[in-house]
Motif scaffolding. Sequence first.
Motif, short mmCIF file in Angstrom:
data_model
loop_
_atom_site.label_atom_id
_atom_site.label_comp_id
_atom_site.label_asym_id
_atom_site.label_seq_id
_atom_site.Cartn_x
_atom_site.Cartn_y
_atom_site.Cartn_z
N LYS A 103 0.81 -1.21 0.00
CA LYS A 103 0.00 0.00 0.00
C LYS A 103 0.85 1.27 0.00
CE LYS A 103 -4.00 -2.23 2.08
NZ LYS A 103 -4.96 -2.27 3.20
N LYS A 104 2.10 1.17 0.42
CA LYS A 104 2.97 2.35 0.37
C LYS A 104 3.23 2.77 -1.06
CE LYS A 104 6.61 1.05 2.57
NZ LYS A 104 7.93 1.09 3.28
N PHE A 105 3.05 1.85 -2.00
CA PHE A 105 3.34 2.14 -3.40
C PHE A 105 2.06 2.24 -4.23
CE2 PHE A 105 6.81 -0.16 -1.47
CZ PHE A 105 7.91 0.59 -1.82
N SER A 106 0.93 2.34 -3.55
CA SER A 106 -0.34 2.43 -4.26
C SER A 106 -0.46 3.77 -4.98
CB SER A 106 -1.50 2.27 -3.28
OG SER A 106 -2.73 2.40 -3.93
N VAL A 114 -0.57 -0.73 -8.01
CA VAL A 114 0.87 -0.64 -7.83
C VAL A 114 1.57 -0.79 -9.18
CG1 VAL A 114 0.91 -1.44 -5.44
CG2 VAL A 114 0.98 -3.12 -7.29
N ASN A 115 2.71 -0.15 -9.29
CA ASN A 115 3.54 -0.23 -10.48
C ASN A 115 4.70 -1.19 -10.20
OD1 ASN A 115 5.78 0.43 -12.34
ND2 ASN A 115 4.41 2.06 -13.05
N ARG A 116 4.86 -2.18 -11.07
CA ARG A 116 5.89 -3.19 -10.80
C ARG A 116 7.29 -2.60 -10.81
NH1 ARG A 116 7.88 -6.62 -15.70
NH2 ARG A 116 7.67 -5.16 -17.43
N ASN A 117 7.51 -1.55 -11.59
CA ASN A 117 8.83 -0.92 -11.62
C ASN A 117 9.18 -0.29 -10.27
OD1 ASN A 117 9.30 -1.61 -14.33
ND2 ASN A 117 8.16 0.19 -15.04
N ASP A 118 8.16 0.28 -9.63
CA ASP A 118 8.38 0.83 -8.29
C ASP A 118 8.73 -0.27 -7.31
OD1 ASP A 118 7.80 3.36 -9.24
OD2 ASP A 118 5.68 3.27 -8.64
N LEU A 119 8.05 -1.40 -7.43
CA LEU A 119 8.32 -2.53 -6.54
C LEU A 119 9.71 -3.11 -6.80
CD1 LEU A 119 4.88 -4.38 -6.70
CD2 LEU A 119 5.70 -2.85 -4.92
#
Length: 398
Positions: A103-106, A114-119
């Motif tokens: 959820k921090k990257f929502s 969420v964006n997989r690149n951010d993850l």
Amino acid sequence: MVPDGWVKARLGSVAELQRGFDLPSSQRINGCVPIVSSGGVSGYHSEAKSKAPGVVTGRYGSIGDVFYLEEDYWPLNTSLWVKDFHGNHERFIYYLLSNFDFKKFSDKTGVPGVNRNDLHAVRVWLPPIPEQKKIAQILATWDKAITTTEQLLTNSQQQKKALMQQLLTGKKRLLDKNGVKFSGEWRISILGELGDTYSGLTGKTKDDFGKGKSYIPYINIFRNSRIDLRTLEKVNISSGERQVQAKYGDIFFTTSSETPDEVGMSSVLLNHVDELYLNSFCFGFRLYSFDTLRPEYARFIFRSERVRLAISVMGQGATRYNLSKRQLKKLELNLPSVQEQQKIAEVLSIADQEITALQQKLGRLKQEKKALMQQLLNGKRRVVVDKKNMEVANAFSD
């Protein structure tokens, strides 16, 4: 402090995530391959897109849940699936992602995503492969215990439901205190002839209560067939706002709901209390006496399928369904003798106690697993890895 032998790496180099594949309902063919969406298995298809073992999480809509697949599957486009584990232990990666705060990257949009690149850019701690395997093995034993308890809970709930259908309709008769099966005829009673209704603190919400000096418990919401005094809120109510006090044996009904299934949901007060009031969302029904209907039995009969259906059809409205006290009083109840009511209530209460015990056990297992997982995945609690493959119960080393 860095755990000995652990390394910090980008998530993308540990577990490469990829968006799932489109599969419109019109193109699905019945089969045994699970279709996995952001909420878990949502159907089955004849073809798989990914090989087992697999790890899937939500890409948008529902995020934060992670699923482990032990058979080939089809990840839908609403999900992200691990395309490449880069040699890491698959089940360990599942627990690693399960402990991840997605959820921090929502996205800051109306629909969570969420964006997989951010993850992929997030840096995570990674133990050696043997330690990954041992951690996964330990946590898998907790998963097994949780799954077993969930199944026991489901079975108990289904058994209680079947028991209610039999006992509350007279299809199954119990034995009285002398060991003789109950055989008396059941009688139809009109609810309005058994008691009368009373209102809660009309028009009041929690923020509207006066500025009296005493904090009084009040019924704000109920989800179970019995009022749980431990969960009641307390509010400051001035003496001028107080109305009828609730007391032992009172039955409560919700006055309105967004769905017909919820309107008229009931609960019964089976405790003796000094002072207790209702909020305006519900109204009370007080029995004239307990000679025809016992409160312990009312707890179950008003939650039975037949009576719930009869009450729900009384709900009227467009955007919200409202329950009329006048209509509710017309409700017909087919009641056995009070002696048989008490016996039925005893049997169903025992079933409730078994369900509650399993729910509490399940809650403890999940909390303990979560705490253990956090310790194992950050290296604060280490596992012993040797050639003898020690038993899980003895595999910890602080």
